[in-house]
Design a protein around this motif. Structure first.
Motif, short mmCIF file in Angstrom:
data_model
loop_
_atom_site.label_atom_id
_atom_site.label_comp_id
_atom_site.label_asym_id
_atom_site.label_seq_id
_atom_site.Cartn_x
_atom_site.Cartn_y
_atom_site.Cartn_z
N LEU A 185 -30.27 -3.96 5.37
CA LEU A 185 -29.67 -4.88 4.42
C LEU A 185 -30.57 -6.08 4.17
O LEU A 185 -31.25 -6.57 5.07
CB LEU A 185 -28.32 -5.36 4.95
N ASP A 186 -30.53 -6.58 2.94
CA ASP A 186 -31.32 -7.77 2.60
C ASP A 186 -30.93 -8.95 3.48
O ASP A 186 -31.77 -9.79 3.82
CB ASP A 186 -31.11 -8.14 1.13
N GLU A 187 -29.66 -9.01 3.86
CA GLU A 187 -29.18 -10.15 4.64
C GLU A 187 -29.78 -10.23 6.04
O GLU A 187 -29.68 -11.26 6.71
CB GLU A 187 -27.66 -10.11 4.74
N ASP A 188 -30.41 -9.14 6.49
CA ASP A 188 -31.02 -9.14 7.82
C ASP A 188 -32.51 -9.46 7.79
O ASP A 188 -33.15 -9.51 8.84
CB ASP A 188 -30.81 -7.78 8.49
N ILE A 189 -33.06 -9.68 6.60
CA ILE A 189 -34.48 -10.03 6.51
C ILE A 189 -34.72 -11.38 7.19
O ILE A 189 -34.08 -12.38 6.85
CB ILE A 189 -34.94 -10.09 5.04
N GLY A 190 -35.60 -11.39 8.16
CA GLY A 190 -35.93 -12.63 8.87
C GLY A 190 -34.86 -13.10 9.84
O GLY A 190 -34.90 -14.25 10.28
N HIS A 191 -33.91 -12.22 10.19
CA HIS A 191 -32.84 -12.63 11.10
C HIS A 191 -32.68 -11.70 12.30
O HIS A 191 -31.59 -11.57 12.85
CB HIS A 191 -31.52 -12.73 10.33
N ASP A 192 -33.76 -11.06 12.70
CA ASP A 192 -33.75 -10.21 13.90
C ASP A 192 -35.08 -10.37 14.62
O ASP A 192 -35.74 -9.40 15.00
CB ASP A 192 -33.51 -8.75 13.50
N ALA A 193 -35.46 -11.61 14.82
CA ALA A 193 -36.80 -11.96 15.27
C ALA A 193 -37.18 -11.34 16.62
O ALA A 193 -38.25 -10.74 16.76
CB ALA A 193 -36.95 -13.48 15.34
N THR A 194 -36.33 -11.48 17.62
CA THR A 194 -36.69 -11.01 18.96
C THR A 194 -36.93 -9.51 18.98
O THR A 194 -37.95 -9.03 19.49
CB THR A 194 -35.58 -11.37 19.97
N ASP A 195 -36.00 -8.75 18.41
CA ASP A 195 -36.15 -7.29 18.38
C ASP A 195 -37.40 -6.87 17.62
O ASP A 195 -38.17 -6.01 18.07
CB ASP A 195 -34.93 -6.64 17.73
N CYS A 196 -37.60 -7.46 16.45
CA CYS A 196 -38.71 -7.04 15.59
C CYS A 196 -40.06 -7.47 16.16
O CYS A 196 -41.03 -6.70 16.11
CB CYS A 196 -38.52 -7.59 14.18
#
Length: 217
Positions: A60-71
């Motif tokens: 989802l677009d809403e998760d762009i830049g909001h999963d820093a640790t995992d990514c």
């Protein structure tokens, strides 16, 4: 001796610059924060990336830049890389998958209505997405979870019901548009008499899934 010292210094400098280059690449990636609903779950949910370290659920677009640790962890481990967006027609096995120019491109689901299969999105399929979800559709095609759709051109009869053909304007969009039916698998738009027996594939699939049935009135 002087030349030897200079050579050693040159090699040392080159190695040092090479060592600094790798972190610099990683530092250029802004992983963002952990404010997403799916952060810190061991999977990267940021659709800017691709690889085995990614989640298998829709991106989802809403998760762009909001999963820093995992990514960041997956990126460092080499299980994800930055995604290359397809900007020129991608052709594989003689199929022109198009580009990634669609609104729903790179979300782990194929949105191109020319295809069918479990790798497709379950949402309404739109003409505007034809040839505009190349990476998702090519990936699903290679994995065997989608195939090219064969349009129904002769009357399709199942359980004694003539579902007709796929000759309607709204055929193959994941919703049944035939006004003879009712149920949650029907389109929410106005039903037209011109669509009777002209949305065979959608209506048959919904009928078999139990989400529509023939009207009793």
């Amino acid at each position: 001796m002087r030349h030897f010292v200079l050579s050693v210094l040159s090699v040392t400098l080159a190695v040092s610059l090479l060592a600094l280059a790798t972190p610099a690449v990683a530092q250029q990636v802004d992983f963002g924060d952990d404010e997403g609903d799916w952060s810190r779950d061991g999977e990267c949910d940021d659709k800017r990336f691709i690889g085995e370290g990614m989640t298998q659920t829709p991106l989802l677009d809403e998760d762009i830049g909001h999963d820093a640790t995992d990514c960041a962890k997956a990126f460092k481990a080499g299980t994800i890389t930055l995604r290359d967006v397809v900007t020129e027609d991608l052709v594989q096995d003689g199929i022109n998958f198009g580009t990634d120019g669609g609104e729903w491109a790179n979300d782990n689901e194929c949105d191109d209505k020319r295809f069918t299969g479990e790798g497709m999105t379950a949402t309404v399929l739109l003409d505007e997405d034809i040839g505009r979800d190349a990476t998702d559709c090519a990936g699903a095609y290679a994995a065997g979870t989608i195939t090219l759709r064969e349009a129904v051109t002769q009357n399709l009869i199942h359980d004694g019901i003539n579902f007709g053909t796929d000759g309607g304007d709204w055929a193959n969009d994941n919703e049944c548009d035939d006004p003879r039916f009712e149920g949650e698998g029907m389109t929410t738009t106005a039903l037209l008499q011109e669509d009777v027996e002209r949305d065979a594939t959608d209506c048959l699939q919904a009928y078999q899934a139990g989400t529509i049935d023939l009207r009793t009135y």
